[in-house]
Enzyme design. Structure first.
Site, PDB file in Angstrom:
ATOM      1  CE  LYS A  22      -3.488 -35.992  17.828  1.00  0.00           C
ATOM      2  NZ  LYS A  22      -3.970 -34.665  18.217  1.00  0.00           N
ATOM      3  CG  ASN A  23      -2.728 -33.180  21.325  1.00  0.00           C
ATOM      4  OD1 ASN A  23      -2.525 -33.660  20.200  1.00  0.00           O
ATOM      5  ND2 ASN A  23      -3.914 -32.739  21.700  1.00  0.00           N
ATOM      6  NE  ARG A  93      -3.719 -26.662  13.876  1.00  0.00           N
ATOM      7  CZ  ARG A  93      -3.850 -25.496  13.294  1.00  0.00           C
ATOM      8  NH1 ARG A  93      -4.011 -25.417  11.987  1.00  0.00           N
ATOM      9  NH2 ARG A  93      -3.839 -24.393  13.984  1.00  0.00           N
ATOM     10  CB  CYS A 117     -12.149 -26.352   5.920  1.00  0.00           C
ATOM     11  SG  CYS A 117     -13.532 -25.916   6.838  1.00  0.00           S
ATOM     12  NE  ARG A 123      -7.218 -26.293  14.938  1.00  0.00           N
ATOM     13  CZ  ARG A 123      -6.814 -27.537  15.215  1.00  0.00           C
ATOM     14  NH1 ARG A 123      -7.216 -28.539  14.471  1.00  0.00           N
ATOM     15  NH2 ARG A 123      -6.003 -27.765  16.218  1.00  0.00           N
ATOM     16  CG  ASP A 126      -2.873 -15.071  14.856  1.00  0.00           C
ATOM     17  OD1 ASP A 126      -3.469 -16.166  14.869  1.00  0.00           O
ATOM     18  OD2 ASP A 126      -3.105 -14.173  15.690  1.00  0.00           O
ATOM     19  CG  ASP A 307      -8.669 -31.973  22.183  1.00  0.00           C
ATOM     20  OD1 ASP A 307      -9.207 -31.255  21.333  1.00  0.00           O
ATOM     21  OD2 ASP A 307      -7.443 -31.952  22.414  1.00  0.00           O
ATOM     22  NE  ARG A 399      -4.462 -36.977  12.595  1.00  0.00           N
ATOM     23  CZ  ARG A 399      -5.025 -36.115  13.419  1.00  0.00           C
ATOM     24  NH1 ARG A 399      -6.308 -35.928  13.420  1.00  0.00           N
ATOM     25  NH2 ARG A 399      -4.285 -35.409  14.233  1.00  0.00           N
TER      26      ARG A 399
HETATM   27  N1  EPU Z   1      -5.478 -19.616  17.828  1.00  0.00           N
HETATM   28  C1  EPU Z   1      -5.292 -18.411  17.210  1.00  0.00           C
HETATM   29  N2  EPU Z   1      -4.028 -18.112  16.756  1.00  0.00           N
HETATM   30  C2  EPU Z   1      -2.980 -18.961  16.913  1.00  0.00           C
HETATM   31  C3  EPU Z   1      -3.185 -20.186  17.552  1.00  0.00           C
HETATM   32  C4  EPU Z   1      -4.452 -20.490  18.006  1.00  0.00           C
HETATM   33  O1  EPU Z   1      -6.218 -17.634  17.052  1.00  0.00           O
HETATM   34  O2  EPU Z   1      -1.883 -18.600  16.482  1.00  0.00           O
HETATM   35  C5  EPU Z   1      -6.814 -19.963  18.334  1.00  0.00           C
HETATM   36  C6  EPU Z   1      -7.376 -21.220  17.680  1.00  0.00           C
HETATM   37  O3  EPU Z   1      -8.026 -20.918  16.465  1.00  0.00           O
HETATM   38  C7  EPU Z   1      -8.296 -21.741  18.735  1.00  0.00           C
HETATM   39  C8  EPU Z   1      -7.579 -21.351  20.040  1.00  0.00           C
HETATM   40  O4  EPU Z   1      -6.681 -20.318  19.704  1.00  0.00           O
HETATM   41  O5  EPU Z   1      -9.515 -21.073  18.665  1.00  0.00           O
HETATM   42  C9  EPU Z   1      -6.803 -22.460  20.708  1.00  0.00           C
HETATM   43  O6  EPU Z   1      -5.960 -23.107  19.770  1.00  0.00           O
HETATM   44  P1  EPU Z   1      -4.594 -23.843  20.190  1.00  0.00           P
HETATM   45  O7  EPU Z   1      -3.466 -23.152  19.523  1.00  0.00           O
HETATM   46  O8  EPU Z   1      -4.560 -23.989  21.667  1.00  0.00           O
HETATM   47  O9  EPU Z   1      -4.806 -25.254  19.513  1.00  0.00           O
HETATM   48  P2  EPU Z   1      -3.752 -26.077  18.687  1.00  0.00           P
HETATM   49  O10 EPU Z   1      -2.392 -25.929  19.281  1.00  0.00           O
HETATM   50  O11 EPU Z   1      -3.913 -25.825  17.244  1.00  0.00           O
HETATM   51  C10 EPU Z   1      -3.907 -28.198  20.192  1.00  0.00           C
HETATM   52  C11 EPU Z   1      -4.243 -29.638  19.977  1.00  0.00           C
HETATM   53  C12 EPU Z   1      -5.732 -29.790  19.732  1.00  0.00           C
HETATM   54  C13 EPU Z   1      -6.511 -29.175  20.895  1.00  0.00           C
HETATM   55  C14 EPU Z   1      -6.066 -27.732  21.143  1.00  0.00           C
HETATM   56  C15 EPU Z   1      -6.705 -27.106  22.369  1.00  0.00           C
HETATM   57  C16 EPU Z   1      -2.226 -30.509  18.960  1.00  0.00           C
HETATM   58  C17 EPU Z   1      -1.556 -31.000  17.747  1.00  0.00           C
HETATM   59  N3  EPU Z   1      -3.498 -30.133  18.826  1.00  0.00           N
HETATM   60  O12 EPU Z   1      -4.274 -27.541  18.992  1.00  0.00           O
HETATM   61  O13 EPU Z   1      -5.971 -31.176  19.710  1.00  0.00           O
HETATM   62  O14 EPU Z   1      -7.884 -29.164  20.579  1.00  0.00           O
HETATM   63  O15 EPU Z   1      -4.635 -27.687  21.307  1.00  0.00           O
HETATM   64  O16 EPU Z   1      -6.416 -27.847  23.500  1.00  0.00           O
HETATM   65  O17 EPU Z   1      -1.654 -30.478  20.041  1.00  0.00           O
HETATM   66  C18 EPU Z   1      -7.119 -33.136  19.211  1.00  0.00           C
HETATM   67  O18 EPU Z   1      -6.235 -33.739  19.835  1.00  0.00           O
HETATM   68  O19 EPU Z   1      -8.175 -33.676  18.798  1.00  0.00           O
HETATM   69  C19 EPU Z   1      -6.934 -31.720  18.930  1.00  0.00           C
HETATM   70  C20 EPU Z   1      -7.668 -31.056  18.046  1.00  0.00           C
END
Ligand code: EPU
Length: 434
Positions: A22-23, A93, A117, A123, A126, A307, A399
Protein backbone atom coordinates in the site's frame (compact mmCIF):
# COMPACT_ATOMS: atom_id res chain seq x y z
CA UNK A 1 -21.21 1.60 7.40
CA UNK A 2 -20.15 -2.04 7.22
CA UNK A 3 -19.43 -4.09 10.33
CA UNK A 4 -17.44 -7.25 10.83
CA UNK A 5 -18.94 -9.94 13.03
CA UNK A 6 -16.28 -12.36 14.24
CA UNK A 7 -16.78 -15.62 16.09
CA UNK A 8 -13.49 -16.23 17.87
CA UNK A 9 -11.57 -19.39 18.64
CA UNK A 10 -10.57 -20.64 15.19
CA UNK A 11 -6.80 -21.00 14.70
CA UNK A 12 -5.63 -20.00 11.22
CA UNK A 13 -4.17 -22.73 9.00
CA UNK A 14 -3.13 -22.74 5.34
CA UNK A 15 -1.47 -20.49 2.80
CA UNK A 16 -2.02 -16.86 1.95
CA UNK A 17 -0.61 -14.59 -0.77
CA UNK A 18 0.38 -11.04 0.11
CA UNK A 19 -0.64 -8.17 -2.22
CA UNK A 20 1.36 -5.19 -3.44
CA UNK A 21 2.54 -2.70 -0.82
CA UNK A 22 0.00 0.00 0.00
CA UNK A 23 2.55 2.60 1.06
CA UNK A 24 4.56 2.04 -2.13
CA UNK A 25 1.46 2.12 -4.35
CA UNK A 26 0.14 5.36 -2.86
CA UNK A 27 3.44 7.04 -3.80
CA UNK A 28 4.06 5.35 -7.15
CA UNK A 29 0.60 6.20 -8.52
CA UNK A 30 1.09 9.97 -7.97
CA UNK A 31 4.67 9.58 -9.28
CA UNK A 32 3.20 8.46 -12.61
CA UNK A 33 2.29 12.15 -13.05
CA UNK A 34 6.00 12.80 -13.59
CA UNK A 35 6.05 10.54 -16.63
CA UNK A 36 5.36 11.99 -20.06
CA UNK A 37 4.34 8.57 -21.32
CA UNK A 38 2.47 5.43 -20.32
CA UNK A 39 3.38 3.56 -17.10
CA UNK A 40 2.34 0.00 -16.61
CA UNK A 41 2.20 -0.76 -12.90
CA UNK A 42 1.81 -4.35 -11.77
CA UNK A 43 1.02 -5.80 -8.34
CA UNK A 44 -1.26 -2.87 -7.47
CA UNK A 45 -3.23 -3.67 -4.28
CA UNK A 46 -7.01 -3.55 -4.65
CA UNK A 47 -7.73 -1.16 -1.78
CA UNK A 48 -9.81 1.98 -1.50
CA UNK A 49 -6.79 4.35 -1.18
CA UNK A 50 -5.58 3.16 -4.58
CA UNK A 51 -9.03 3.59 -6.12
CA UNK A 52 -9.21 7.15 -4.77
CA UNK A 53 -5.76 8.10 -6.12
CA UNK A 54 -6.52 6.68 -9.55
CA UNK A 55 -9.75 8.71 -9.62
CA UNK A 56 -7.78 11.84 -8.74
CA UNK A 57 -5.34 11.17 -11.59
CA UNK A 58 -8.29 10.72 -13.96
CA UNK A 59 -9.71 14.06 -12.84
CA UNK A 60 -6.33 15.64 -13.68
CA UNK A 61 -6.58 14.27 -17.21
CA UNK A 62 -4.75 10.93 -16.95
CA UNK A 63 -6.07 7.89 -18.81
CA UNK A 64 -6.35 4.81 -16.61
CA UNK A 65 -6.76 1.31 -18.01
CA UNK A 66 -6.84 -1.88 -15.95
CA UNK A 67 -5.23 -4.83 -17.74
CA UNK A 68 -6.00 -7.16 -14.80
CA UNK A 69 -7.40 -6.24 -11.36
CA UNK A 70 -3.81 -5.72 -10.11
CA UNK A 71 -2.19 -4.43 -13.27
CA UNK A 72 -2.90 -0.89 -14.45
CA UNK A 73 -1.75 1.41 -17.24
CA UNK A 74 -1.54 5.12 -16.43
CA UNK A 75 -1.09 7.58 -19.26
CA UNK A 76 -0.18 11.08 -18.01
CA UNK A 77 0.74 12.59 -21.40
CA UNK A 78 -2.23 14.94 -21.45
CA UNK A 79 -2.71 16.30 -17.94
CA UNK A 80 -5.18 19.21 -18.08
CA UNK A 81 -4.95 20.75 -14.61
CA UNK A 82 -2.68 20.92 -11.57
CA UNK A 83 -5.59 21.62 -9.20
CA UNK A 84 -6.70 18.56 -7.26
CA UNK A 85 -10.35 18.61 -6.22
CA UNK A 86 -10.97 18.53 -2.51
CA UNK A 87 -13.60 15.79 -2.66
CA UNK A 88 -11.16 12.88 -2.90
CA UNK A 89 -7.85 14.41 -1.86
CA UNK A 90 -8.89 15.29 1.69
CA UNK A 91 -9.79 11.67 2.35
CA UNK A 92 -6.35 10.17 1.94
CA UNK A 93 -3.17 11.03 3.75
CA UNK A 94 -1.09 10.15 0.71
CA UNK A 95 -2.62 12.99 -1.32
CA UNK A 96 0.44 14.97 -0.22
CA UNK A 97 2.45 13.09 -2.86
CA UNK A 98 0.42 14.88 -5.53
CA UNK A 99 2.19 18.10 -4.51
CA UNK A 100 5.70 16.76 -5.14
CA UNK A 101 4.70 15.06 -8.37
CA UNK A 102 2.80 18.04 -9.84
CA UNK A 103 5.50 20.50 -8.74
CA UNK A 104 8.14 18.28 -10.29
CA UNK A 105 6.46 17.95 -13.66
CA UNK A 106 4.53 21.23 -14.05
CA UNK A 107 6.10 23.59 -11.49
CA UNK A 108 2.78 24.11 -9.67
CA UNK A 109 0.25 22.28 -7.53
CA UNK A 110 -2.93 22.99 -5.60
CA UNK A 111 -3.97 20.16 -3.29
CA UNK A 112 -6.27 20.04 -0.27
CA UNK A 113 -4.80 18.34 2.76
CA UNK A 114 -6.40 15.59 4.83
CA UNK A 115 -8.39 17.12 7.67
CA UNK A 116 -9.11 15.86 11.16
CA UNK A 117 -7.01 14.49 13.89
CA UNK A 118 -4.81 11.53 12.99
CA UNK A 119 -3.85 9.05 15.71
CA UNK A 120 -5.14 11.67 18.17
CA UNK A 121 -2.37 14.16 17.30
CA UNK A 122 -1.15 16.42 14.52
CA UNK A 123 0.85 14.92 11.64
CA UNK A 124 2.72 17.89 10.21
CA UNK A 125 4.21 18.14 6.71
CA UNK A 126 6.74 20.84 7.52
CA UNK A 127 9.64 18.69 6.28
CA UNK A 128 7.98 18.23 2.88
CA UNK A 129 7.50 21.99 2.64
CA UNK A 130 11.06 22.66 3.79
CA UNK A 131 12.30 20.54 0.90
CA UNK A 132 10.07 22.22 -1.70
CA UNK A 133 11.12 25.68 -0.51
CA UNK A 134 14.82 24.74 -0.62
CA UNK A 135 14.22 23.69 -4.22
CA UNK A 136 12.89 27.10 -5.19
CA UNK A 137 9.14 26.76 -4.60
CA UNK A 138 6.86 29.16 -2.79
CA UNK A 139 4.32 27.31 -0.67
CA UNK A 140 1.13 28.65 0.95
CA UNK A 141 -0.46 26.38 3.51
CA UNK A 142 -4.06 26.39 4.70
CA UNK A 143 -6.93 24.02 3.98
CA UNK A 144 -5.27 23.89 0.57
CA UNK A 145 -1.58 23.83 -0.22
CA UNK A 146 -0.59 26.09 -3.11
CA UNK A 147 2.92 25.46 -4.35
CA UNK A 148 4.73 27.01 -7.30
CA UNK A 149 8.29 26.79 -8.56
CA UNK A 150 9.38 30.42 -8.66
CA UNK A 151 11.45 29.87 -11.79
CA UNK A 152 8.95 27.53 -13.43
CA UNK A 153 11.10 24.44 -12.76
CA UNK A 154 12.32 23.00 -9.47
CA UNK A 155 16.03 23.47 -8.77
CA UNK A 156 18.35 20.92 -7.21
CA UNK A 157 19.15 21.63 -3.55
CA UNK A 158 20.52 20.05 -0.42
CA UNK A 159 17.85 19.12 2.13
CA UNK A 160 18.52 17.81 5.64
CA UNK A 161 15.42 16.28 7.23
CA UNK A 162 14.98 17.22 10.90
CA UNK A 163 12.90 14.07 11.44
CA UNK A 164 13.20 10.84 9.50
CA UNK A 165 10.06 11.10 7.40
CA UNK A 166 8.87 8.55 4.86
CA UNK A 167 6.47 11.04 3.27
CA UNK A 168 8.97 13.91 3.06
CA UNK A 169 11.69 11.66 1.61
CA UNK A 170 9.41 10.40 -1.17
CA UNK A 171 7.80 13.77 -1.85
CA UNK A 172 11.16 15.53 -2.21
CA UNK A 173 12.38 12.69 -4.44
CA UNK A 174 9.41 13.28 -6.75
CA UNK A 175 9.85 17.05 -6.81
CA UNK A 176 13.54 16.54 -7.62
CA UNK A 177 13.29 13.91 -10.37
CA UNK A 178 12.86 16.51 -13.15
CA UNK A 179 14.61 19.39 -11.38
CA UNK A 180 17.42 21.47 -12.75
CA UNK A 181 20.52 19.97 -11.09
CA UNK A 182 21.16 17.58 -8.21
CA UNK A 183 19.18 17.27 -5.00
CA UNK A 184 20.57 15.61 -1.88
CA UNK A 185 18.32 14.35 0.90
CA UNK A 186 20.21 13.81 4.15
CA UNK A 187 18.73 11.87 7.08
CA UNK A 188 16.38 10.24 4.57
CA UNK A 189 13.99 7.45 5.51
CA UNK A 190 15.09 3.95 4.43
CA UNK A 191 11.82 2.01 4.26
CA UNK A 192 11.44 -0.58 1.47
CA UNK A 193 8.84 1.65 -0.23
CA UNK A 194 11.44 4.44 -0.54
CA UNK A 195 13.62 2.07 -2.55
CA UNK A 196 10.57 0.95 -4.52
CA UNK A 197 9.69 4.51 -5.54
CA UNK A 198 13.31 5.19 -6.56
CA UNK A 199 13.37 1.96 -8.61
CA UNK A 200 10.08 2.90 -10.27
CA UNK A 201 11.32 6.37 -11.20
CA UNK A 202 14.70 5.03 -12.36
CA UNK A 203 12.98 2.49 -14.59
CA UNK A 204 11.19 5.44 -16.25
CA UNK A 205 14.49 7.27 -16.83
CA UNK A 206 15.17 9.09 -13.55
CA UNK A 207 18.66 9.13 -12.00
CA UNK A 208 18.33 8.44 -8.27
CA UNK A 209 21.14 6.96 -6.20
CA UNK A 210 21.37 5.89 -2.56
CA UNK A 211 17.70 5.04 -1.86
CA UNK A 212 17.67 2.70 1.14
CA UNK A 213 20.53 4.63 2.80
CA UNK A 214 20.20 7.87 4.73
CA UNK A 215 21.65 9.95 1.88
CA UNK A 216 19.79 10.00 -1.41
CA UNK A 217 21.03 11.86 -4.48
CA UNK A 218 18.60 12.75 -7.24
CA UNK A 219 20.16 14.00 -10.47
CA UNK A 220 17.38 15.87 -12.29
CA UNK A 221 16.62 14.71 -15.84
CA UNK A 222 14.63 16.50 -18.56
CA UNK A 223 11.97 13.88 -19.08
CA UNK A 224 10.71 10.50 -17.86
CA UNK A 225 9.58 7.94 -20.41
CA UNK A 226 7.10 5.05 -20.63
CA UNK A 227 7.93 1.82 -18.84
CA UNK A 228 6.58 -0.96 -16.70
CA UNK A 229 7.16 -1.74 -13.04
CA UNK A 230 5.96 -4.23 -10.41
CA UNK A 231 5.32 -2.98 -6.86
CA UNK A 232 6.97 -4.85 -3.95
CA UNK A 233 4.89 -7.05 -1.62
CA UNK A 234 3.31 -5.37 1.40
CA UNK A 235 5.52 -5.75 4.46
CA UNK A 236 2.75 -4.71 6.86
CA UNK A 237 0.06 -6.89 5.31
CA UNK A 238 2.48 -9.83 5.63
CA UNK A 239 3.30 -8.88 9.22
CA UNK A 240 -0.39 -8.64 10.09
CA UNK A 241 -1.00 -12.22 8.89
CA UNK A 242 2.12 -13.37 10.75
CA UNK A 243 0.72 -11.97 13.99
CA UNK A 244 -2.74 -13.39 13.22
CA UNK A 245 -1.20 -16.87 12.82
CA UNK A 246 0.83 -16.49 16.04
CA UNK A 247 -2.08 -15.10 18.10
CA UNK A 248 -4.57 -17.78 17.05
CA UNK A 249 -1.99 -20.54 17.59
CA UNK A 250 -2.22 -21.62 13.97
CA UNK A 251 0.25 -22.35 11.18
CA UNK A 252 0.27 -20.20 8.05
CA UNK A 253 2.57 -20.03 5.04
CA UNK A 254 2.66 -16.41 3.92
CA UNK A 255 3.67 -16.21 0.26
CA UNK A 256 4.89 -13.38 -1.99
CA UNK A 257 6.99 -11.65 0.65
CA UNK A 258 10.54 -10.32 0.85
CA UNK A 259 11.74 -11.93 4.13
CA UNK A 260 14.46 -9.26 4.53
CA UNK A 261 11.72 -6.59 4.85
CA UNK A 262 10.13 -8.62 7.66
CA UNK A 263 13.25 -9.05 9.78
CA UNK A 264 12.14 -6.71 12.61
CA UNK A 265 8.74 -8.37 12.79
CA UNK A 266 10.15 -11.91 12.60
CA UNK A 267 12.72 -11.16 15.32
CA UNK A 268 10.09 -9.90 17.77
CA UNK A 269 7.75 -12.79 16.99
CA UNK A 270 10.55 -15.27 17.68
CA UNK A 271 11.17 -13.58 21.05
CA UNK A 272 7.56 -14.42 21.97
CA UNK A 273 8.30 -18.10 21.24
CA UNK A 274 6.54 -18.11 17.87
CA UNK A 275 8.33 -20.13 15.17
CA UNK A 276 9.13 -18.18 12.01
CA UNK A 277 10.82 -20.01 9.13
CA UNK A 278 12.06 -18.01 6.17
CA UNK A 279 12.06 -19.22 2.58
CA UNK A 280 13.10 -17.38 -0.57
CA UNK A 281 9.82 -15.51 -0.99
CA UNK A 282 7.66 -16.86 1.83
CA UNK A 283 7.59 -17.17 5.62
CA UNK A 284 5.99 -19.95 7.64
CA UNK A 285 4.62 -18.93 11.03
CA UNK A 286 3.73 -21.53 13.69
CA UNK A 287 2.02 -20.33 16.84
CA UNK A 288 3.51 -21.33 20.23
CA UNK A 289 1.42 -23.05 22.92
CA UNK A 290 2.52 -20.33 25.37
CA UNK A 291 3.66 -16.87 24.36
CA UNK A 292 6.44 -15.03 26.22
CA UNK A 293 6.32 -11.35 27.20
CA UNK A 294 8.56 -8.97 25.24
CA UNK A 295 9.42 -5.28 25.13
CA UNK A 296 9.43 -3.45 21.83
CA UNK A 297 9.98 0.04 20.51
CA UNK A 298 8.85 1.34 17.13
CA UNK A 299 11.49 3.08 15.03
CA UNK A 300 12.16 4.07 11.43
CA UNK A 301 13.20 1.14 9.18
CA UNK A 302 15.09 -1.13 9.72
CA UNK A 303 13.67 -0.76 13.24
CA UNK A 304 10.36 -2.28 14.27
CA UNK A 305 7.55 -0.63 12.23
CA UNK A 306 4.95 1.56 13.93
CA UNK A 307 2.38 0.12 11.51
CA UNK A 308 2.74 -3.26 13.32
CA UNK A 309 2.46 -1.82 16.82
CA UNK A 310 -1.33 -2.31 17.40
CA UNK A 311 -1.24 -5.91 16.09
CA UNK A 312 1.57 -6.74 18.54
CA UNK A 313 -0.44 -4.96 21.25
CA UNK A 314 -3.10 -7.65 20.83
CA UNK A 315 -0.57 -10.50 20.72
CA UNK A 316 1.07 -9.37 23.94
CA UNK A 317 -2.28 -9.42 25.78
CA UNK A 318 -2.03 -13.19 25.33
CA UNK A 319 1.61 -13.55 26.45
CA UNK A 320 2.68 -14.64 29.94
CA UNK A 321 3.90 -11.66 31.96
CA UNK A 322 4.12 -7.91 31.50
CA UNK A 323 5.21 -6.47 28.15
CA UNK A 324 6.12 -2.86 27.38
CA UNK A 325 5.55 -1.16 24.02
CA UNK A 326 7.19 2.20 23.34
CA UNK A 327 5.88 4.15 20.35
CA UNK A 328 8.86 5.94 18.84
CA UNK A 329 7.22 7.51 15.79
CA UNK A 330 3.85 9.01 16.74
CA UNK A 331 2.79 10.96 19.84
CA UNK A 332 -0.41 8.99 20.16
CA UNK A 333 -0.96 5.66 18.50
CA UNK A 334 -2.65 3.90 21.40
CA UNK A 335 -6.29 4.80 20.73
CA UNK A 336 -6.99 1.12 20.09
CA UNK A 337 -6.16 0.33 23.71
CA UNK A 338 -9.57 1.61 24.85
CA UNK A 339 -11.23 -0.81 22.44
CA UNK A 340 -9.08 -3.71 23.65
CA UNK A 341 -10.00 -2.91 27.26
CA UNK A 342 -13.65 -3.47 26.31
CA UNK A 343 -12.57 -7.03 25.49
CA UNK A 344 -10.87 -7.54 28.86
CA UNK A 345 -7.31 -6.40 28.10
CA UNK A 346 -5.31 -4.84 30.94
CA UNK A 347 -3.15 -2.11 29.46
CA UNK A 348 -1.91 1.12 31.03
CA UNK A 349 -0.83 3.92 28.72
CA UNK A 350 1.41 6.77 29.75
CA UNK A 351 2.32 9.03 26.85
CA UNK A 352 4.23 6.96 24.32
CA UNK A 353 4.48 3.87 26.56
CA UNK A 354 1.94 1.07 26.98
CA UNK A 355 2.34 -1.54 29.71
CA UNK A 356 0.45 -4.72 28.91
CA UNK A 357 -0.46 -7.25 31.60
CA UNK A 358 -0.53 -10.45 29.61
CA UNK A 359 -2.14 -13.79 30.16
CA UNK A 360 -5.69 -12.42 29.84
CA UNK A 361 -8.40 -14.21 27.92
CA UNK A 362 -10.12 -11.70 25.64
CA UNK A 363 -13.91 -11.75 25.35
CA UNK A 364 -16.04 -10.66 22.41
CA UNK A 365 -17.41 -7.09 22.51
CA UNK A 366 -18.67 -4.29 20.29
CA UNK A 367 -15.56 -2.30 19.32
CA UNK A 368 -14.39 0.22 16.75
CA UNK A 369 -11.62 0.23 14.17
CA UNK A 370 -9.98 3.56 15.14
CA UNK A 371 -7.72 3.58 12.08
CA UNK A 372 -6.28 1.14 9.55
CA UNK A 373 -3.81 -0.80 11.70
CA UNK A 374 -5.90 -0.46 14.86
CA UNK A 375 -8.73 -2.01 12.85
CA UNK A 376 -6.55 -4.94 11.77
CA UNK A 377 -5.55 -5.39 15.41
CA UNK A 378 -9.20 -5.55 16.48
CA UNK A 379 -9.84 -8.25 13.88
CA UNK A 380 -6.98 -10.30 15.37
CA UNK A 381 -8.41 -9.68 18.85
CA UNK A 382 -11.84 -10.85 17.64
CA UNK A 383 -10.34 -14.03 16.18
CA UNK A 384 -8.74 -15.01 19.51
CA UNK A 385 -11.55 -13.84 21.81
CA UNK A 386 -14.20 -15.99 23.43
CA UNK A 387 -17.57 -15.33 21.84
CA UNK A 388 -18.60 -12.77 19.25
CA UNK A 389 -16.88 -9.49 18.42
CA UNK A 390 -18.52 -6.81 16.30
CA UNK A 391 -16.21 -4.23 14.74
CA UNK A 392 -17.53 -0.89 13.51
CA UNK A 393 -15.90 1.59 11.10
CA UNK A 394 -14.23 -1.15 9.08
CA UNK A 395 -13.91 1.19 6.08
CA UNK A 396 -10.54 2.08 7.61
CA UNK A 397 -9.39 -1.52 7.20
CA UNK A 398 -10.55 -1.66 3.60
CA UNK A 399 -8.37 1.35 2.79
CA UNK A 400 -5.23 -0.73 3.23
CA UNK A 401 -5.91 -4.49 3.23
CA UNK A 402 -6.95 -6.19 0.02
CA UNK A 403 -9.84 -8.67 0.53
CA UNK A 404 -8.96 -8.92 4.23
CA UNK A 405 -12.01 -10.87 5.35
CA UNK A 406 -11.91 -13.19 2.35
CA UNK A 407 -8.23 -14.00 2.92
CA UNK A 408 -8.71 -14.65 6.65
CA UNK A 409 -11.81 -16.79 6.08
CA UNK A 410 -9.82 -18.91 3.60
CA UNK A 411 -7.48 -19.67 6.54
CA UNK A 412 -10.38 -20.76 8.75
CA UNK A 413 -11.50 -17.54 10.43
CA UNK A 414 -15.21 -17.07 11.06
CA UNK A 415 -15.91 -13.49 9.97
CA UNK A 416 -19.11 -12.13 8.46
CA UNK A 417 -19.45 -8.72 6.84
CA UNK A 418 -22.72 -6.99 7.74
CA UNK A 419 -23.33 -4.45 5.04
CA UNK A 420 -25.26 -1.34 5.93
CA UNK A 421 -26.45 1.44 3.70
CA UNK A 422 -23.96 4.30 3.74
CA UNK A 423 -25.53 7.77 3.91
CA UNK A 424 -24.07 10.57 1.78
CA UNK A 425 -23.54 12.62 4.91
CA UNK A 426 -21.82 9.72 6.67
CA UNK A 427 -19.44 9.31 3.77
CA UNK A 428 -18.62 13.03 3.63
CA UNK A 429 -17.72 13.05 7.30
CA UNK A 430 -15.10 10.34 6.99
CA UNK A 431 -11.55 11.32 7.82
CA UNK A 432 -9.00 8.96 6.41
CA UNK A 433 -5.53 8.41 7.80
CA UNK A 434 -2.62 6.20 6.79
N1 EPU B 1 6.82 14.35 10.70
C1 EPU B 1 7.07 15.68 10.95
N2 EPU B 1 7.10 16.53 9.87
C2 EPU B 1 6.91 16.10 8.60
C3 EPU B 1 6.67 14.75 8.36
C4 EPU B 1 6.63 13.89 9.44
O1 EPU B 1 7.24 16.09 12.08
O2 EPU B 1 6.97 16.94 7.70
C5 EPU B 1 6.79 13.41 11.83
C6 EPU B 1 5.44 12.72 11.97
O3 EPU B 1 4.54 13.50 12.73
C7 EPU B 1 5.81 11.43 12.63
C8 EPU B 1 7.20 11.13 12.04
O4 EPU B 1 7.69 12.35 11.54
O5 EPU B 1 5.93 11.63 14.00
C9 EPU B 1 7.21 10.12 10.91
O6 EPU B 1 6.24 10.45 9.94
P1 EPU B 1 6.38 10.03 8.39
O7 EPU B 1 6.45 11.27 7.58
O8 EPU B 1 7.47 9.03 8.26
O9 EPU B 1 4.98 9.34 8.15
P2 EPU B 1 4.03 9.53 6.92
O10 EPU B 1 4.82 9.66 5.66
O11 EPU B 1 3.00 10.55 7.20
C10 EPU B 1 3.95 6.99 6.31
C11 EPU B 1 2.88 5.96 6.16
C12 EPU B 1 2.34 5.58 7.52
C13 EPU B 1 3.49 5.11 8.42
C14 EPU B 1 4.60 6.15 8.47
C15 EPU B 1 5.83 5.69 9.23
C16 EPU B 1 1.92 6.50 4.01
C17 EPU B 1 0.79 7.07 3.26
N3 EPU B 1 1.81 6.51 5.34
O12 EPU B 1 3.32 8.11 6.92
O13 EPU B 1 1.47 4.50 7.29
O14 EPU B 1 3.00 4.92 9.73
O15 EPU B 1 5.01 6.49 7.13
O16 EPU B 1 6.34 4.53 8.67
O17 EPU B 1 2.89 6.03 3.44
C18 EPU B 1 -0.27 3.02 7.75
O18 EPU B 1 0.03 2.45 6.69
O19 EPU B 1 -1.09 2.58 8.58
C19 EPU B 1 0.37 4.30 8.05
C20 EPU B 1 -0.07 5.12 8.99
Amino acid sequence: MNQYVIHGGHPLFGEITVSGAKNAAVAIIPAALLVDGVCRIENIPQISDVTALLKILEQLGAKIRFLTPSDVEIDCRHITTTQVSQELAHKIRASYYLIGALLGRFGEAEVSMPGGCNFGGVRPIDQHVKGFVAMGAEVHEGDFIFARAKEGRMKGASVYLDVVSVGATMNIMMAAALADGMTTIENAAKEPHIVDLANFLNSMGADIKGAGTDTIRIYGVDKLHSGSYAIIPDQIEAGTYMVAAAATGGEVLIKNVIPKHLEGISAKLRETGTIVQEYEDAVLVKGASTLRKINLKTMPYPGFPTDMQPQFGVLLCLANGTSVITEGIYDNRFKYVNELRKMGAEIQVDGRVAVIEGGRRLSGALVQACDLRAGAAMVIAGMVANGTTEIEDVHYIERGYERFVEKLCALGADIRVDEEQETEQGRDNLVYVG
